[in-house]
Motif scaffolding. Structure first.
Motif, mmCIF file in Angstrom:
data_model
loop_
_atom_site.group_PDB
_atom_site.id
_atom_site.type_symbol
_atom_site.label_atom_id
_atom_site.label_comp_id
_atom_site.label_asym_id
_atom_site.label_seq_id
_atom_site.Cartn_x
_atom_site.Cartn_y
_atom_site.Cartn_z
ATOM 1 N N GLY A 160 0.786 -1.137 -0.019
ATOM 2 C CA GLY A 160 0.008 0.234 0.100
ATOM 3 C C GLY A 160 0.763 1.350 -0.079
ATOM 4 O O GLY A 160 0.572 2.193 -0.780
ATOM 5 N N PHE A 161 1.893 1.347 0.887
ATOM 6 C CA PHE A 161 2.601 2.394 0.998
ATOM 7 C C PHE A 161 3.669 2.586 -0.404
ATOM 8 O O PHE A 161 3.832 3.645 -0.851
ATOM 9 N N ALA A 162 3.939 1.370 -1.101
ATOM 10 C CA ALA A 162 4.798 1.518 -2.315
ATOM 11 C C ALA A 162 3.865 2.193 -3.192
ATOM 12 O O ALA A 162 4.233 3.136 -4.152
ATOM 13 N N ALA A 163 2.586 1.711 -3.453
ATOM 14 C CA ALA A 163 1.603 2.389 -4.363
ATOM 15 C C ALA A 163 1.444 3.618 -4.137
ATOM 16 O O ALA A 163 1.355 4.568 -5.282
ATOM 17 N N TRP A 164 1.258 4.092 -2.878
ATOM 18 C CA TRP A 164 1.047 5.708 -2.408
ATOM 19 C C TRP A 164 2.524 6.469 -2.931
ATOM 20 O O TRP A 164 2.058 7.409 -3.432
ATOM 21 N N GLY A 165 3.773 5.846 -2.632
ATOM 22 C CA GLY A 165 4.836 6.715 -2.936
ATOM 23 C C GLY A 165 4.710 6.817 -4.580
ATOM 24 O O GLY A 165 5.365 7.851 -4.844
ATOM 25 N N SER A 166 4.606 5.664 -5.338
ATOM 26 C CA SER A 166 4.893 5.752 -6.625
ATOM 27 C C SER A 166 3.866 6.696 -7.570
ATOM 28 O O SER A 166 4.024 6.818 -8.546
ATOM 29 N N HIS A 167 2.499 6.919 -6.862
ATOM 30 C CA HIS A 167 1.497 7.422 -7.369
ATOM 31 C C HIS A 167 1.072 8.648 -6.893
ATOM 32 O O HIS A 167 0.352 9.507 -7.427
ATOM 33 N N GLY A 168 1.497 8.924 -5.494
ATOM 34 C CA GLY A 168 1.095 9.970 -4.879
ATOM 35 C C GLY A 168 2.043 11.097 -4.312
ATOM 36 O O GLY A 168 1.919 12.200 -3.700
ATOM 37 N N LEU A 169 3.463 10.683 -4.589
ATOM 38 C CA LEU A 169 4.469 11.569 -4.116
ATOM 39 C C LEU A 169 5.611 11.793 -5.094
ATOM 40 O O LEU A 169 5.764 11.242 -5.968
ATOM 41 N N GLU A 170 6.375 12.935 -4.713
ATOM 42 C CA GLU A 170 7.221 13.231 -5.888
ATOM 43 C C GLU A 170 8.768 13.514 -5.040
ATOM 44 O O GLU A 170 8.601 13.584 -3.835
ATOM 45 N N GLY A 171 9.809 13.452 -5.434
ATOM 46 C CA GLY A 171 10.918 13.987 -5.084
ATOM 47 C C GLY A 171 11.379 12.893 -3.829
ATOM 48 O O GLY A 171 11.145 11.765 -3.855
ATOM 49 N N ASP A 172 12.075 13.877 -2.844
ATOM 50 C CA ASP A 172 12.531 12.986 -1.612
ATOM 51 C C ASP A 172 11.553 12.046 -1.045
ATOM 52 O O ASP A 172 11.806 10.983 -0.703
#
Length: 122
Positions: free
Chosen positions: A17-29
């Motif tokens: 779940g966190f990997a999906a959030w990180g790859s689709h909902g976050l940018e940069g660091d």
């Protein structure tokens, strides 16, 4: 054995779940921190599956290794998730402490594995 299987399943699901959030909902660091945290969380969730079996056999040295893996997930991955969310950490060195905890958990498997070959309840 039950607790280690539950924690393995919970951490595996959280990591995905966190990997999906990180790859689709976050940018940069933030995306990099979440990616690294979820990678380590998933790896150690899988390791917990194996440790659960040895713990179920009553092999005592495997329990501390499993406990330290869970602690490492909380400290290492948890601190990186918090950092990605912009949460100030109460202790600045939680991430490296989590990494050290992971290392110690893996090192503990050396004597546990060595002694397990003797069929002793170690």
């Amino acid at each position: 054995m039950r607790i280690w299987l539950v924690l393995a399943g919970l951490n595996g699901a959280m990591a995905v779940g966190f990997a999906a959030w990180g790859s689709h909902g976050l940018e940069g660091d933030s995306a990099r921190w979440v990616g690294l945290a979820s990678q380590f969380q998933l790896l150690h969730a899988a390791a917990l599956l194996g440790l659960a079996r040895f713990c179920a056999e009553g092999r005592r040295l495997f329990r501390p290794a499993a406990f330290l893996m869970v602690a490492g997930i909380v400290l290492f991955s948890g601190s990186l998730y918090a950092k990605a969310l912009g949460v100030a950490l109460p202790v600045p060195m939680l991430t490296p402490l989590g990494g050290i905890t992971f290392i110690v958990s893996w090192l503990l498997l050396i004597p546990a594995g060595w002694l397990a070959g003797d069929h002793a309840r170690v």
